[in-house]
Design a protein around this motif. Sequence first.
Motif, short mmCIF file in Angstrom:
data_model
loop_
_atom_site.label_atom_id
_atom_site.label_comp_id
_atom_site.label_asym_id
_atom_site.label_seq_id
_atom_site.Cartn_x
_atom_site.Cartn_y
_atom_site.Cartn_z
N VAL A 256 49.92 41.10 35.33
CA VAL A 256 50.05 42.24 35.30
C VAL A 256 49.84 42.37 33.45
O VAL A 256 48.62 41.90 32.63
CB VAL A 256 50.73 43.62 35.01
N VAL A 257 50.75 40.80 33.10
CA VAL A 257 50.08 40.56 31.54
C VAL A 257 49.12 39.54 31.03
O VAL A 257 47.87 39.99 30.20
CB VAL A 257 51.48 39.68 31.11
N THR A 258 48.63 39.00 32.00
CA THR A 258 47.40 38.15 32.15
C THR A 258 46.13 39.48 32.38
O THR A 258 45.30 39.61 31.65
CB THR A 258 46.81 37.29 33.59
N TYR B 241 42.46 50.95 35.49
CA TYR B 241 41.50 50.47 35.97
C TYR B 241 41.72 49.20 36.90
O TYR B 241 41.40 48.98 37.93
CB TYR B 241 40.30 50.76 35.42
N ILE B 242 41.76 47.89 36.08
CA ILE B 242 42.46 46.73 36.62
C ILE B 242 43.01 46.49 37.40
O ILE B 242 42.18 45.85 38.56
CB ILE B 242 42.03 45.61 35.46
N LEU B 243 43.83 47.34 37.62
CA LEU B 243 44.84 46.82 38.46
C LEU B 243 44.69 48.37 39.52
O LEU B 243 45.52 47.45 41.05
CB LEU B 243 46.55 47.04 37.60
N SER B 244 44.21 48.89 39.59
CA SER B 244 44.28 49.66 40.54
C SER B 244 43.14 48.92 41.42
O SER B 244 43.40 49.05 43.32
CB SER B 244 43.56 51.45 40.05
N GLU B 245 42.08 48.15 40.83
CA GLU B 245 40.98 47.55 42.10
C GLU B 245 41.88 46.39 42.51
O GLU B 245 41.34 45.87 43.55
CB GLU B 245 39.76 46.56 41.00
N THR C 91 43.84 43.60 47.15
CA THR C 91 45.50 42.84 47.66
C THR C 91 46.39 44.01 48.18
O THR C 91 47.03 42.92 49.09
CB THR C 91 45.83 42.24 46.49
N GLY C 92 46.30 44.88 48.06
CA GLY C 92 47.57 45.81 49.42
C GLY C 92 48.54 45.86 48.19
O GLY C 92 49.77 46.33 48.79
N ARG C 93 48.46 45.42 47.16
CA ARG C 93 49.43 45.20 45.80
C ARG C 93 49.83 46.87 45.46
O ARG C 93 48.68 47.41 45.83
CB ARG C 93 49.89 44.23 44.63
N HIS C 94 51.10 46.88 44.61
CA HIS C 94 51.06 48.62 43.81
C HIS C 94 51.86 48.23 42.63
O HIS C 94 52.44 48.04 41.44
CB HIS C 94 52.01 49.36 44.30
#
Length: 144
Positions: free
Chosen positions: A91-93, A120-124, A129-132
Motif C-alpha cells: 500500500v505504501v509503495t 483503483y490501484i489496490l482494487s486491481e 491477487t485475492g488480497r483485501h
Amino acid sequence: MLRHILGVQKFDLGIICVDNNRIQQINHIYRKKNVATDVLSFPFHEDLRPGKLPCPLHRDELNLGDIFLGVEFVMKQCQEDSLDLHGALTVVTAHGICHLLGYRHETEEEWTEMLQREKYILSEYNRLTGRHLEPLMKRCSQDR
C-alpha cells in the motif's frame, strides 16, 4: 505488479528500504520535517500532471524516480494496528508511485484525487491477487 496495473512497466523506478534514522534524515533535508515517516518519493519527471504518463525523449528518461520506504516505521505501525507487513508495504509503495506520477495531497481536492487513484490501484491488485488491501491515507490535514 503495481507498475503493470498503472501501465508504467517500461519505466524504471528505485525502491530503497531504510530505517527510521535514515528516513528521518532524508525527510529533514528535503521536507524540513525532522520526523520519521512511511514513504518519501522523488520523481524523475518533476511537473507531471496527475494521471499523465511521462513522454520521455530518450531511453535514459524511462525513469519514474525513487521511493524511500521507511520499513522500520511501517513495521511499528503494523504492530500497533495488527496489520500485515507485506500488505502495508504494498500500500505504501502504491502511494509512493502515485507521487512519482504527479499526485499530491496538499489540498482536499488533491487528496480526493490521489485517494481515488490509490483505491483503483489496490482494487486491481486485490482482484489479481485475492488480497483485501485498502489505502492507508488519512485526510489531507494529516501529514505524510
